[in-house]
Design a protein around this motif. Structure first.
Motif, PDB file in Angstrom:
ATOM      1  N   TYR A  34     -44.600 -26.482   9.635  1.00  0.00           N
ATOM      2  CA  TYR A  34     -45.839 -25.833   9.205  1.00  0.00           C
ATOM      3  C   TYR A  34     -47.019 -26.541   9.855  1.00  0.00           C
ATOM      4  N   LEU A  35     -47.813 -25.802  10.629  1.00  0.00           N
ATOM      5  CA  LEU A  35     -49.000 -26.380  11.244  1.00  0.00           C
ATOM      6  C   LEU A  35     -50.123 -26.352  10.219  1.00  0.00           C
ATOM      7  N   ILE A  36     -50.510 -27.546   9.750  1.00  0.00           N
ATOM      8  CA  ILE A  36     -51.474 -27.647   8.658  1.00  0.00           C
ATOM      9  C   ILE A  36     -52.775 -28.267   9.156  1.00  0.00           C
ATOM     10  N   SER A  37     -53.827 -27.483   9.109  1.00  0.00           N
ATOM     11  CA  SER A  37     -55.175 -27.929   9.456  1.00  0.00           C
ATOM     12  C   SER A  37     -56.090 -27.631   8.277  1.00  0.00           C
ATOM     13  N   ALA A  62     -38.427 -29.037   5.552  1.00  0.00           N
ATOM     14  CA  ALA A  62     -39.724 -28.385   5.721  1.00  0.00           C
ATOM     15  C   ALA A  62     -40.709 -29.472   6.132  1.00  0.00           C
ATOM     16  N   LEU A  63     -41.221 -29.376   7.356  1.00  0.00           N
ATOM     17  CA  LEU A  63     -42.024 -30.456   7.940  1.00  0.00           C
ATOM     18  C   LEU A  63     -43.454 -30.000   8.209  1.00  0.00           C
ATOM     19  N   PRO A  64     -44.414 -30.400   7.387  1.00  0.00           N
ATOM     20  CA  PRO A  64     -45.813 -30.122   7.709  1.00  0.00           C
ATOM     21  C   PRO A  64     -46.290 -31.006   8.855  1.00  0.00           C
ATOM     22  N   PHE A  65     -46.874 -30.395   9.888  1.00  0.00           N
ATOM     23  CA  PHE A  65     -47.489 -31.106  11.014  1.00  0.00           C
ATOM     24  C   PHE A  65     -49.001 -31.056  10.811  1.00  0.00           C
ATOM     25  N   CYS A  66     -49.596 -32.150  10.349  1.00  0.00           N
ATOM     26  CA  CYS A  66     -51.040 -32.190  10.117  1.00  0.00           C
ATOM     27  C   CYS A  66     -51.777 -32.369  11.443  1.00  0.00           C
ATOM     28  N   HIS A  67     -52.838 -31.618  11.643  1.00  0.00           N
ATOM     29  CA  HIS A  67     -53.594 -31.719  12.893  1.00  0.00           C
ATOM     30  C   HIS A  67     -55.056 -31.345  12.670  1.00  0.00           C
ATOM     31  N   SER A  68     -55.859 -31.600  13.681  1.00  0.00           N
ATOM     32  CA  SER A  68     -57.277 -31.206  13.671  1.00  0.00           C
ATOM     33  C   SER A  68     -58.017 -31.729  12.446  1.00  0.00           C
ATOM     34  N   ASN A 102     -53.600 -37.686   3.150  1.00  0.00           N
ATOM     35  CA  ASN A 102     -54.263 -37.809   1.846  1.00  0.00           C
ATOM     36  C   ASN A 102     -54.986 -36.536   1.435  1.00  0.00           C
ATOM     37  N   ASP A 103     -55.293 -35.682   2.419  1.00  0.00           N
ATOM     38  CA  ASP A 103     -56.015 -34.443   2.121  1.00  0.00           C
ATOM     39  C   ASP A 103     -55.091 -33.290   1.756  1.00  0.00           C
ATOM     40  N   LEU A 104     -53.791 -33.487   1.899  1.00  0.00           N
ATOM     41  CA  LEU A 104     -52.853 -32.398   1.624  1.00  0.00           C
ATOM     42  C   LEU A 104     -52.858 -32.055   0.136  1.00  0.00           C
ATOM     43  N   PRO A 105     -52.965 -30.776  -0.191  1.00  0.00           N
ATOM     44  CA  PRO A 105     -52.969 -30.378  -1.607  1.00  0.00           C
ATOM     45  C   PRO A 105     -51.551 -30.276  -2.146  1.00  0.00           C
ATOM     46  N   GLN A 106     -51.442 -30.116  -3.440  1.00  0.00           N
ATOM     47  CA  GLN A 106     -50.159 -29.804  -4.065  1.00  0.00           C
ATOM     48  C   GLN A 106     -49.756 -28.375  -3.687  1.00  0.00           C
ATOM     49  N   PRO A 107     -48.484 -28.090  -3.451  1.00  0.00           N
ATOM     50  CA  PRO A 107     -47.348 -29.011  -3.495  1.00  0.00           C
ATOM     51  C   PRO A 107     -47.003 -29.597  -2.120  1.00  0.00           C
ATOM     52  N   ILE A 108     -47.795 -29.260  -1.080  1.00  0.00           N
ATOM     53  CA  ILE A 108     -47.449 -29.688   0.279  1.00  0.00           C
ATOM     54  C   ILE A 108     -47.386 -31.210   0.378  1.00  0.00           C
ATOM     55  N   CYS A 109     -48.221 -31.907  -0.406  1.00  0.00           N
ATOM     56  CA  CYS A 109     -48.283 -33.367  -0.316  1.00  0.00           C
ATOM     57  C   CYS A 109     -46.973 -34.036  -0.730  1.00  0.00           C
ATOM     58  N   LEU A 137     -44.095 -33.192   0.470  1.00  0.00           N
ATOM     59  CA  LEU A 137     -43.171 -33.127   1.591  1.00  0.00           C
ATOM     60  C   LEU A 137     -43.412 -34.288   2.540  1.00  0.00           C
ATOM     61  N   ASN A 138     -42.423 -34.544   3.394  1.00  0.00           N
ATOM     62  CA  ASN A 138     -42.501 -35.655   4.337  1.00  0.00           C
ATOM     63  C   ASN A 138     -43.289 -35.201   5.560  1.00  0.00           C
ATOM     64  N   SER A 139     -44.604 -35.246   5.462  1.00  0.00           N
ATOM     65  CA  SER A 139     -45.484 -34.724   6.506  1.00  0.00           C
ATOM     66  C   SER A 139     -45.715 -35.750   7.604  1.00  0.00           C
ATOM     67  N   ILE A 140     -46.163 -35.256   8.761  1.00  0.00           N
ATOM     68  CA  ILE A 140     -46.509 -36.148   9.861  1.00  0.00           C
ATOM     69  C   ILE A 140     -47.903 -35.808  10.379  1.00  0.00           C
ATOM     70  N   ILE A 141     -48.509 -36.764  11.095  1.00  0.00           N
ATOM     71  CA  ILE A 141     -49.740 -36.520  11.849  1.00  0.00           C
ATOM     72  C   ILE A 141     -49.304 -36.145  13.265  1.00  0.00           C
ATOM     73  N   ALA A 142     -49.589 -34.931  13.667  1.00  0.00           N
ATOM     74  CA  ALA A 142     -48.973 -34.368  14.876  1.00  0.00           C
ATOM     75  C   ALA A 142     -49.428 -35.020  16.171  1.00  0.00           C
ATOM     76  N   ASN A 143     -50.566 -35.711  16.170  1.00  0.00           N
ATOM     77  CA  ASN A 143     -51.041 -36.305  17.431  1.00  0.00           C
ATOM     78  C   ASN A 143     -50.611 -37.766  17.589  1.00  0.00           C
ATOM     79  N   GLN A 144     -49.644 -38.195  16.789  1.00  0.00           N
ATOM     80  CA  GLN A 144     -49.130 -39.564  16.894  1.00  0.00           C
ATOM     81  C   GLN A 144     -47.683 -39.539  17.384  1.00  0.00           C
ATOM     82  N   ALA A 145     -47.440 -40.205  18.505  1.00  0.00           N
ATOM     83  CA  ALA A 145     -46.139 -40.143  19.168  1.00  0.00           C
ATOM     84  C   ALA A 145     -44.991 -40.572  18.250  1.00  0.00           C
TER      85      ALA A 145
END
Length: 267
Positions: A66-69, A102-108, A113-120, A122-130
């Motif tokens: 999931y691309l999450i901005s 289910a992998l949220p890719f945080c970007h932009s 810390n800004d992810l709302p419930q219930p997405i927060c 999940l095991n999310s990543i910051i997409a611009n970090q290798a």
């Protein structure tokens, strides 16, 4: 060899990022994984039932991204598609089946810390970090039953995502700002390109503009383009035209020339 499918959920404005990640995943897991992207022109062929293809993708996928901005997180489709895979995963685990990641890719500028419930949850990543991209790809590798070293250059992939974010955030802001000002943007681009190379700013004379436009420019100056533009107004008063009396002032804006030249392809 038949491939398994990853469902990549995105909003239309973030299509370019979706295609970038789709290409990287399919190159890494060539022959093992296909990535379903609704806007890629192939996942949903012309004439196909759009909702049926989305439904099939959510039912058949072995995992989802999931691309999450800050923009997409507010859209209903993202939450709908997340919920579908969430329930599938819960049922699969309960029946001793495989986990459906289910992998949220945080970007932009979206942070964990800004992810709302219930997405927060999940095991999310910051997409611009290798390192985090590699972590996500290893999760996909586990889901497909693969193992071994990954071939992707994650530093290069992260760099491409940074480039997307730059255009998606600042570039679109500049476009919105110049559209607000009006005038021929093509002429403005040509003017900035013909300035001496050491010129850092150019002054845009706007003439008399209504008060509401002054307020909108002020908002850009205080927030999205802070430190990059400077508004000057004088001779506040009333102008009389075909639309009747309009309150406003004469205005000019000092703007960084590179905002215009670097994003000319978006303007």
């Amino acid at each position: 060899m038949s491939s398994k499918q990853i469902f990549l959920s995105h909003i239309h404005e973030e299509k370019d990022l979706a295609l970038l990640i789709k290409q990287a995943i399919e190159e890494e897991f060539s022959g093992f994984i296909e990535v379903f992207v609704s806007s890629d022109g192939t996942s949903i062929p012309a004439g196909a039932n759009f909702l049926k293809r989305i439904e099939d993708g959510l039912i058949n996928c072995i995992g989802a991204i999931y691309l999450i901005s800050p923009v997409s997180v507010k859209r209903n489709w993202i939450n709908f598609e997340l919920g579908a895979v969430w329930i599938r995963n819960a049922i699969s685990i309960k029946t001793e089946g495989h986990e459906v990641p289910a992998l949220p890719f945080c970007h932009s500028s979206m942070t964990l810390n800004d992810l709302p419930q219930p997405i927060c949850n999940l095991n999310s990543i910051i997409a611009n970090q290798a390192s985090q991209l590699e972590f996500a790809f290893r999760s996909l590798q586990t889901a497909v039953g693969g193992k071994g070293a990954l071939r992707t250059d994650f530093d290069t992939l992260a760099g491409k995502i940074v480039e997307f974010e730059r255009d998606y955030t600042l570039g679109t802001t500049v476009k919105s700002f110049l559209t607000l000002l009006g005038g021929d943007i093509k002429i403005l681009v040509e003017h900035c390109e013909n300035l001496p190379t050491n010129t850092t700013h150019t002054n845009l004379e706007l003439g008399f503009i209504p008060t509401d436009v002054v307020q909108k420019i002020t908002e850009f100056e205080a927030d999205q383009l802070k430190g990059r533009i400077k508004l000057t107004t004088k001779n506040p008063g009333t102008s009389f035209g075909p639309q009747g009396a309009v309150n406003g002032a004469e205005a000019s804006v000092l703007i960084e020339t590179r905002l215009i030249t670097e994003f000319k392809n978006l303007l």
